[in-house]
Design a protein around this motif. Structure first.
Motif, PDB file in Angstrom:
ATOM      1  N   UNK A   1       0.850  -1.190   0.000  1.00  0.00           N
ATOM      2  CA  UNK A   1       0.000   0.000   0.000  1.00  0.00           C
ATOM      3  C   UNK A   1       0.890   1.245   0.000  1.00  0.00           C
ATOM      4  N   UNK A   2       1.345   1.690  -1.169  1.00  0.00           N
ATOM      5  CA  UNK A   2       2.293   2.809  -1.225  1.00  0.00           C
ATOM      6  C   UNK A   2       1.626   4.171  -1.182  1.00  0.00           C
ATOM      7  N   UNK A   3       1.925   4.960  -0.172  1.00  0.00           N
ATOM      8  CA  UNK A   3       1.494   6.357  -0.094  1.00  0.00           C
ATOM      9  C   UNK A   3       2.687   7.241  -0.432  1.00  0.00           C
ATOM     10  N   UNK A   4       2.505   8.138  -1.393  1.00  0.00           N
ATOM     11  CA  UNK A   4       3.613   9.003  -1.815  1.00  0.00           C
ATOM     12  C   UNK A   4       4.221   9.757  -0.637  1.00  0.00           C
ATOM     13  N   UNK A   5       3.384  10.265   0.251  1.00  0.00           N
ATOM     14  CA  UNK A   5       3.902  11.098   1.334  1.00  0.00           C
ATOM     15  C   UNK A   5       4.587  10.290   2.429  1.00  0.00           C
ATOM     16  N   UNK A   6       4.418   8.980   2.433  1.00  0.00           N
ATOM     17  CA  UNK A   6       5.057   8.137   3.441  1.00  0.00           C
ATOM     18  C   UNK A   6       6.223   7.349   2.844  1.00  0.00           C
ATOM     19  N   UNK A   7       5.969   6.638   1.753  1.00  0.00           N
ATOM     20  CA  UNK A   7       6.991   5.779   1.150  1.00  0.00           C
ATOM     21  C   UNK A   7       8.085   6.600   0.467  1.00  0.00           C
ATOM     22  N   UNK A   8       7.818   7.873   0.197  1.00  0.00           N
ATOM     23  CA  UNK A   8       8.818   8.725  -0.459  1.00  0.00           C
ATOM     24  C   UNK A   8       9.995   9.063   0.449  1.00  0.00           C
ATOM     25  N   UNK A   9       9.912   8.698   1.725  1.00  0.00           N
ATOM     26  CA  UNK A   9      10.996   9.049   2.653  1.00  0.00           C
ATOM     27  C   UNK A   9      12.296   8.320   2.332  1.00  0.00           C
ATOM     28  N   UNK A  10      12.211   7.139   1.747  1.00  0.00           N
ATOM     29  CA  UNK A  10      13.409   6.350   1.493  1.00  0.00           C
ATOM     30  C   UNK A  10      13.995   6.566   0.118  1.00  0.00           C
ATOM     31  N   UNK A  11      15.296   6.642   0.027  1.00  0.00           N
ATOM     32  CA  UNK A  11      16.044   6.691  -1.232  1.00  0.00           C
ATOM     33  C   UNK A  11      15.475   7.716  -2.223  1.00  0.00           C
TER      34      UNK A  11
END
Length: 560
Positions: A80-90
């Motif tokens: 479940x990818x959320x841009x504002x959450x999963x964007x933290x890495x790399x």
């Protein structure tokens, strides 16, 4: 309705029948149940993000409806990818590749189990395309349920949503607002579950899904968990059973005309540029020889902007929904769309639009009284982007630059560009080249939006241009920003050959982006170019970077 043989019903007495019966009887299913259509309920529930926090409730409601209609639901889970959450890495490079994880998750579960149909619960940006890509690939009766947008809040008597928080974080970085102000904004931006409330990638993709015919008409956009949304949930649970018996499959719906309808819908709302690569990926998975980028180029001269939802205008997503939403846009576009394209109802768009009325003509305007006649999404080509690049310009207000000419300032990653800005190293007239962020260079496509918002906060937004092979948030609508330059720098495209001081010219009206370097010099640079190894040495991003196709082929993992 005529019943047909279901692929999920194995020959009694075989090993496949015996072990499945043992498993499913232990789950409480009867022999009668095992003869019914078996429906995958694809749930992207997650506690990591508010976008997905309500989906377990939606899934439970869908399953009730499937059972009531005579089917057996099986809930399956994906990332479940959320841009504002999963964007933290790399540097946000996990975001785009998560779309393909969803596609492959679905294929493994649904094809491996040989189920009969799917209902997909679509929420944040990558879930919708990932789910439709899977549907196109395995070509199984599929219906997408659009799970709604979040309610926004107020900050000191002003509208406040997640886009404003994102934008003002850049303003805080530039010292224009205090930490306490930013903190208070973040505490008041989101008031319910659901996706971002502007016409960003999530609501744009929900509209695309409906325009493609893959969702029940009239459901995009929709307030999350509203009575209207739950009515669509119930209807979807019943309709998927009929679709299985009718054998109405995605490849009957996903025709070239359907893609033109979807592109026209995006252009009419000046939606997210990310929809283009997602539509191309869906076309690839459907086995269609369709160039979505060319469709957008062709239609951009015909389709005016008929709705001005935040961030390109002042209307809220709620006003857009109440006025008629995506179906209302398609009604306005009736002379320009393909009315023969099918929807999941089994009816054509011509039939579906026959009795549709627009509730508010000031929010969804007619073709002869648009908000703007010039396209809000512009595809550019030229010596810097031979295979194309994209600008999201929205409504073209007075004073906003539509052309730019200046020297390049080259950065190979976003942090170095942000540091230069903070230290005063970015000057008016510069063209900031942010490269190495493409699907292979990331690998996975890095995000350039944080730099764009920092420039806006510093006051330099109108005085510099940004050119990148990375991706932009669907909410970005400030400054002159050119994204998704192709070929990407990592593979030796012209963007990878630019040096500080090279002159770059951008012209939106002529749809051109040029690098002014003599051909002999550019050829010498290309000869000396050495491709770097993938920055991800192992894991999913290494696998993705090693197998992904270029953006113009949808950045998929097939058809390389």
């Amino acid at each position: 309705m005529t019943r047909r043989q279901l692929r999920s019903n194995f020959e009694p007495g075989t090993s496949r029948w015996a072990v499945r019966r043992a498993q499913w009887r232990a789950l409480g299913l009867t022999d009668e149940d095992m003869e019914k259509p078996k429906i995958a309920v694809v749930n992207t529930s997650s506690e990591l993000s508010i976008c997905f926090s309500h989906l377990d409730q939606v899934s439970a409601r869908v399953k009730e409806a499937v059972r009531a209609a005579g089917g057996i639901p099986f809930e399956i889970r994906t990332i479940a990818p959320s841009d504002f959450i999963i964007s933290a890495g790399r540097a946000a490079t996990y975001i785009l590749p998560s779309r393909d994880l969803i596609t492959n998750d679905i294929e493994v579960a649904v094809e491996g189990a040989q189920l009969d149909g799917m209902i997909c619960l679509a929420s944040c940006d990558k879930t919708t395309p990932g789910q439709i890509m899977a549907a196109a690939r395995i070509d199984l009766p599929t219906l997408v349920v659009l799970c709604g947008y979040q309610a926004s809040g107020k900050y000191r008597n002003h509208h406040m949503d997640i886009e404003e928080v994102f934008l003002h974080a850049g303003h805080h970085a530039a010292g224009k607002i205090s930490f306490e102000e930013l903190k208070e904004m973040s505490e008041n931006a989101i008031k319910s579950p659901g996706v971002c409330s502007g016409m960003g990638t999530a609501n744009s993709m929900h509209s695309v899904c409906e325009a493609l015919g893959m969702a029940l008409p009239g459901g995009a956009p929709v307030r999350a968990m509203s009575e209207k949304m739950m009515d669509y949930v119930d209807r979807a649970g019943h309709r998927i059973i009929d679709m299985v018996w009718e054998d109405l499959r995605p490849r009957k719906i996903l025709t070239p005309g359907a893609f033109r309808n979807a592109a026209a819908t995006v252009l009419a709302v000046s939606g997210s540029i990310n929809t283009i690569k997602h539509l191309q990926a869906i076309a690839v998975e459907a086995g269609l020889d369709v160039d979505v980028y060319r469709i957008f180029e062709e239609l951009s001269g015909e389709v005016p902007i008929l709705a001005a939802v935040r961030p390109i205008g002042s209307n809220s997503i709620e006003e857009f929904e109440d006025a008629g939403g995506a179906r209302g846009i398609m009604k306005r576009l009736e002379p320009l769309i393909d009315p023969s394209a099918l929807t999941v109802t089994g009816r054509t768009w011509g039939e579906e639009l026959k009795d549709v009325e627009i509730a508010d003509p000031d929010v969804i305007r007619p073709l002869d009284k648009p908000f703007g006649v010039k396209p809000g999404i512009v595809l550019l080509r030229g010596s810097l982007a031979p295979d194309g690049a994209i600008a999201k310009v929205g409504l073209r207000g007075p004073g906003r630059p539509m052309s730019f000419d200046g020297p390049a300032r080259v950065f190979d990653n976003s942090p170095s560009a942000e540091a230069a800005l903070k230290e005063g190293g970015v000057k008016p007239g510069d063209v900031l080249v942010l490269r190495g962020m493409g699907v292979r260079g990331g690998p996975g496509m890095g995000g350039a939006s944080r730099l764009v918002f920092a420039l806006d906060g510093s006051g330099l937004g109108p005085e510099v241009a940004v050119v990148t092979d990375g991706q932009l948030s669907g909410l970005v609508n400030v400054g002159l920003v050119i994204g998704e330059v192709k070929p990407e720098a990592f593979t030796g495209g012209p963007l990878g050959l630019v040096k500080d001081g090279d002159r770059i010219t951008i012209d939106i009206d002529s749809r051109s982006i040029e690098l002014h370097v003599p051909e002999a010099e550019l050829a010498a640079r290309a000869e000396a170019f050495v491709q770097k190894p993938l920055s991800a040495e192992k894991g999913w991003l290494n696998l993705y970077g090693s197998t992904v196709t270029p953006l113009e082929k949808g950045a998929t993992l097939i058809g390389k």
